[in-house]
Design a protein around this motif. Structure first.
Motif: not given
Length: 120
Positions: A6-8, A19-23, A28-32, A76-77
């Protein structure tokens, strides 16, 4: 297997924006679902906003019209744009994702948290 960075966070005056970011990275196959939660001092952690793989969004009533969740699938962010910030938005903000891993396991992962302080 899966990590979040996380950042921001930071200090901002009332009425300001952050603005927050999370990478997410790893197996990871799939993000739900990607989401943001927050925990203020002496309060329980609570949902701020979440975004499903089908682009459904869910916001806490207290942030509707002020915060916007979005994502960059290629990276994936997930982002949280926070406008018109109020002192009561002060909290540690946590990113959480729900994924299917490359070994086809369901996994929930939390970020380390980033502090947002809204103060004159």
């Amino acid at each position: 297997q899966v990590q979040l960075v996380e950042s921001g966070g930071g200090l901002v005056q009332p009425g300001g924006s952050l603005r927050l970011s999370c990478a997410a990275s790893g197996s990871i196959f799939s993000v739900l679902v990607m989401g943001w939660y927050r925990q203020a001092p002496e309060k329980e952690r609570a949902l701020v906003a979440e975004l499903t793989s089908g682009d459904m969004t869910n916001y806490a009533d207290s942030v509707k019209g002020r915060f916007t969740i979005s994502r960059d699938n290629a990276k994936n962010t997930v982002y949280l744009q926070m406008n018109s910030l109020k002192p009561e938005d002060t909290a540690v903000y946590y990113c959480k994702i729900q994924v299917i891993t490359t070994t086809l396991r369901y996994l929930e992962v939390w970020g380390q948290g980033t502090l947002v302080t809204v103060s004159p």
